[in-house]
Write a protein that holds these residues in place. Structure first.
Motif, PDB file in Angstrom:
ATOM      1  N   ASN A 166       0.876  -1.173   0.000  1.00  0.00           N
ATOM      2  CA  ASN A 166       0.000   0.000   0.000  1.00  0.00           C
ATOM      3  C   ASN A 166       0.913   1.222   0.000  1.00  0.00           C
ATOM      4  O   ASN A 166       1.921   1.237   0.697  1.00  0.00           O
ATOM      5  N   ILE A 221      -3.625   0.877  -3.524  1.00  0.00           N
ATOM      6  CA  ILE A 221      -3.501  -0.533  -3.163  1.00  0.00           C
ATOM      7  C   ILE A 221      -2.903  -1.357  -4.293  1.00  0.00           C
ATOM      8  O   ILE A 221      -2.700  -2.564  -4.139  1.00  0.00           O
ATOM      9  N   ARG A 239      -4.727  -7.908   3.295  1.00  0.00           N
ATOM     10  CA  ARG A 239      -4.543  -6.499   3.660  1.00  0.00           C
ATOM     11  C   ARG A 239      -4.860  -6.333   5.148  1.00  0.00           C
ATOM     12  O   ARG A 239      -5.878  -5.781   5.526  1.00  0.00           O
ATOM     13  N   ILE A 240      -3.952  -6.856   5.957  1.00  0.00           N
ATOM     14  CA  ILE A 240      -4.112  -6.761   7.400  1.00  0.00           C
ATOM     15  C   ILE A 240      -3.561  -5.425   7.863  1.00  0.00           C
ATOM     16  O   ILE A 240      -2.558  -4.943   7.361  1.00  0.00           O
ATOM     17  N   ASN A 241      -4.217  -4.834   8.830  1.00  0.00           N
ATOM     18  CA  ASN A 241      -3.753  -3.555   9.356  1.00  0.00           C
ATOM     19  C   ASN A 241      -2.346  -3.674   9.918  1.00  0.00           C
ATOM     20  O   ASN A 241      -2.064  -4.496  10.784  1.00  0.00           O
ATOM     21  N   THR A 242      -1.468  -2.853   9.416  1.00  0.00           N
ATOM     22  CA  THR A 242      -0.112  -2.778   9.961  1.00  0.00           C
ATOM     23  C   THR A 242       0.314  -1.320   9.959  1.00  0.00           C
ATOM     24  O   THR A 242      -0.357  -0.473   9.378  1.00  0.00           O
ATOM     25  N   GLU A 243       1.448  -1.072  10.575  1.00  0.00           N
ATOM     26  CA  GLU A 243       1.937   0.300  10.570  1.00  0.00           C
ATOM     27  C   GLU A 243       2.441   0.690   9.197  1.00  0.00           C
ATOM     28  O   GLU A 243       2.723  -0.169   8.358  1.00  0.00           O
TER      29      GLU A 243
END
Lengths: 117, 111
Positions: A32, A51, A101-105
């Motif tokens: 992303n 994306i 698309r897992i939430n990450t920093e």
């Protein structure tokens, strides 16, 4: 390891001139990508996020556009700069984990300080 | 629109004291939160994160607390040092590939 490159570091441009800021990411695939703008002493405003190649969302109406011609290249452009376009522009990337698309920093570049005169 | 906000624009603390920086978020659907530190003229750097299935997470000298009932997030820095002086941002991710930042709090550490 992954790295993000953003250039130039500083830029002074006259009103009405075009703009092109480039950001590239190394060491990862299909990240992303984000463009943020930060006015002096203020928070970060999300301008664009992507994306995938040619998949770009614009967050706010403005004098700017973004393109992603390659997987790890993100370009911020303007045809005619305005005084209000001055600010600190930050590119960032976040990874896709295990194809999801897992939430990450997000990881940020060093930024470009743009002054429109 | 949805936004993440901060209560205190500037926080001044004595070296060695603990610092608490607060953040309120408005979207109850947010499920991932991050604290960033930004030094002058640089990009933000990740400090610590927390997911919505947790109330507390600890790192080295930092602790993040999440209260989903009142939609409040805080960053605690233990034994604050001069090198902690910076602007701190909280950010939320709404699982839509967007990372939204709050206004920021400037932390000033005095000797």
């Amino acid at each position: 390891s992954q790295t993000i490159h953003q250039w130039p570091a500083t830029l002074v441009q006259p009103v009405g001139s075009p703009l092109s800021l480039e950001c590239t990411v190394e060491g990862t695939s299909n990240p992303n990508l984000y463009w943020y703008r930060q006015a002096a002493g203020r928070g970060l405003q999300l301008l664009f996020y992507s994306i995938g190649i040619d998949q770009i969302s614009s967050e706010v109406p403005q004098n700017l556009s973004a393109s992603r011609p390659q997987d790890r290249q993100f370009i911020l452009s303007s045809k005619k700069l305005l005084l209000s376009d001055s600010g600190f522009y930050l590119c960032a990337w976040s990874p896709i984990l295990w194809g999801l698309r897992i939430n990450t920093e997000a990881f940020f570049g060093h930024g470009t300080r743009l002054t429109v005169v | 629109g949805e936004s993440v906000g901060l209560h205190l624009p500037t926080l001044s603390v004595q070296e060695g004291d603990n610092s608490i920086i607060n953040c309120a978020y408005s979207n109850s659907a947010s499920d991932y939160f991050i604290w960033y530190k930004q030094e002058s003229g640089k990009g933000p750097q990740f400090i610590i994160d927390i997911r919505s299935n947790m109330d507390k997470r600890q790192g080295q000298r930092v602790t993040v607390l999440l209260n989903k009932t009142v939609k409040h997030l805080s960053l605690q820095i233990a034994a604050t040092q001069p090198g902690d002086s910076a602007v701190y941002f909280c950010a939320e991710n709404k699982a839509t590939d967007k990372l939204i930042f709050g206004t920021g709090t400037r932390l000033q550490v005095f000797p």
